[in-house]
Design an enzyme around this catalytic site. Structure first.
Site, short mmCIF file in Angstrom:
data_model
loop_
_atom_site.label_atom_id
_atom_site.label_comp_id
_atom_site.label_asym_id
_atom_site.label_seq_id
_atom_site.Cartn_x
_atom_site.Cartn_y
_atom_site.Cartn_z
N ALA A 32 -6.06 -46.06 -53.64
CA ALA A 32 -6.61 -46.71 -54.97
C ALA A 32 -6.45 -45.62 -56.06
CB ALA A 32 -7.78 -47.10 -55.02
N HIS A 37 -6.81 -38.52 -59.14
CA HIS A 37 -6.01 -38.36 -58.23
C HIS A 37 -4.69 -37.50 -58.65
CE1 HIS A 37 -8.08 -41.62 -55.84
NE2 HIS A 37 -8.20 -40.75 -55.34
N GLN A 61 -16.66 -42.24 -42.51
CA GLN A 61 -17.37 -41.85 -43.37
C GLN A 61 -18.16 -42.77 -44.29
OE1 GLN A 61 -13.77 -40.19 -45.47
NE2 GLN A 61 -14.93 -40.43 -47.30
N GLY A 148 -11.34 -33.04 -55.65
CA GLY A 148 -11.86 -33.30 -57.05
C GLY A 148 -13.45 -32.90 -56.94
N GLN A 154 -18.82 -32.34 -51.30
CA GLN A 154 -17.71 -32.53 -50.45
C GLN A 154 -16.73 -31.35 -50.57
OE1 GLN A 154 -15.19 -36.40 -49.48
NE2 GLN A 154 -13.66 -35.48 -51.30
O1 PAF Z 1 -12.82 -37.93 -51.51
C1 PAF Z 1 -12.17 -38.97 -50.75
O2 PAF Z 1 -11.38 -39.61 -51.24
C2 PAF Z 1 -12.37 -38.72 -49.11
O3 PAF Z 1 -13.61 -38.08 -48.92
C3 PAF Z 1 -11.56 -37.74 -48.59
C4 PAF Z 1 -11.64 -36.20 -48.71
C5 PAF Z 1 -10.24 -38.23 -48.76
C6 PAF Z 1 -11.63 -37.78 -46.80
O4 PAF Z 1 -11.59 -39.18 -46.47
#
Ligand code: PAF
Length: 298
Positions: A32, A37, A61, A148, A154
């Site tokens: 998406a 991104h 997750q 990001g 994260q």
């Molecule tokens: O930030 C994300 O989109 C997700 O947490 C990642 C780092 C791709 C792991 O699935």
């Protein structure tokens, strides 16, 4: 642009690139794809010889009851964007290639970086992130991997993991990209109707309030958080999970801000959970509303 679907193919492709003396930049995503991104992809292209984008909506997750089924999936549009951005290869595995029958390993980071805030509010979430990111880093062994800053915890977790597992990857934390109204870009913003979005704007406004106070010289973390919480309270439909001032590497809470400090917020609006952050301090390199993206490599 090749689209590979198995970890062994990812490993081989990256090995070949490295064997020819070139560097690999990895941009892990759940698809998406939006301008946030694209800014990661452009940074990777500017800094690495070949850029790999992984697209995988990682089931481990998402906690039970979260939006795994509903999470937007737009593979055709994502591939078109990657092609247009000059991505070298897209890794788009099916779930059974990432988690084959009998898969029984979890990567668990310990300490405040994994156990507080997102760790406490979304049990299992950061373990799922650590597991899938570790698998990506081990298979691809990228020189650099791009994340990001909106997801500040994260970023800190992945930095810790990459150091602890000696994967040899530099984790690059990239500036949050925002819409002109200040809302951080997120694949989940599409869940918001106009009214919910208007309320959600209190989140970047609260971060900006804390940042302004810090700029004016306030170093008492509780006062910075009070300012943020006061601004959040102006949007009564927002239900705040947390607003905190933390060390951006360890995620330990800060009482006094002497160096870098992350102000992190998570809140729910009309069934959608949003998170955002701002970095304060000398080398923070962040201004709320900074939407600059480096240009891609020619
Ligand atoms: O930030 C994300 O989109 C997700 O947490 C990642 C780092 C791709 C792991 O699935």
């Amino acid at each position: 642009m090749p689209v590979l679907t198995h970890p062994a193919e990812l490993r081989l492709w990256c090995e070949r690139v490295r064997a020819s003396g070139l560097t690999v930049g990895l941009v892990p995503t759940m698809g998406a794809l939006h301008a946030g991104h694209l800014s990661l992809i452009r940074r990777a292209r500017a800094e690495c010889d070949r850029t790999v984008v992984s697209i995988f909506v990682n089931p481990t997750q998402f906690a039970p009851g979260e939006d795994f089924e509903r999470y937007p999936r737009t593979p055709a549009a994502d591939l078109a964007l990657c092609e247009a951005e000059g991505v070298g290869m897209v890794y788009l595995p099916p779930a059974e290639a990432v988690y084959p029958e009998g898969f029984a390993t979890r990567v668990r980071v310990v300490g405040p970086v994994a156990e507080t805030l997102e760790g406490a509010h979304r049990p299992g979430h950061l373990e799922g992130v650590a597991t899938v990111v570790a698998k990506l880093l081990i298979a691809a062994r990228p020189d650099r991997a791009y994340f990001g800053r909106k997801d500040a915890q994260q970023c800190a977790l992945v930095r810790r993991l990459a150091r602890d597992l000696d994967v040899g990857t530099t984790v690059v934390e990239c500036e949050t990209v925002r819409d002109p109204d200040g809302l951080a870009l997120s694949s989940r913003n599409g869940y918001l109707d106009a009214a919910a979005r208007a309320q959600a704007l209190a989140i970047p406004a609260a971060l900006a309030a804390a940042a302004r106070l810090h700029e004016a010289g306030e170093r008492d973390a509780s006062r910075l958080i009070e300012a943020a919480v006061r601004r959040l309270a102006e949007s009564p439909a927002l239900s705040v999970d947390y607003a905190a001032a933390v060390d951006p590497d360890t995620f330990e809470p800060l009482a006094t801000v002497t160096g870098r400090c992350g102000i992190v917020i998570a809140a729910r609006i009309a069934g959608t959970r949003l998170i955002d952050s701002v970095m304060l301090g000398a080398d923070a390199g962040l201004a709320i509303g900074n939407v600059g993206c480096p240009s891609p490599r020619p």
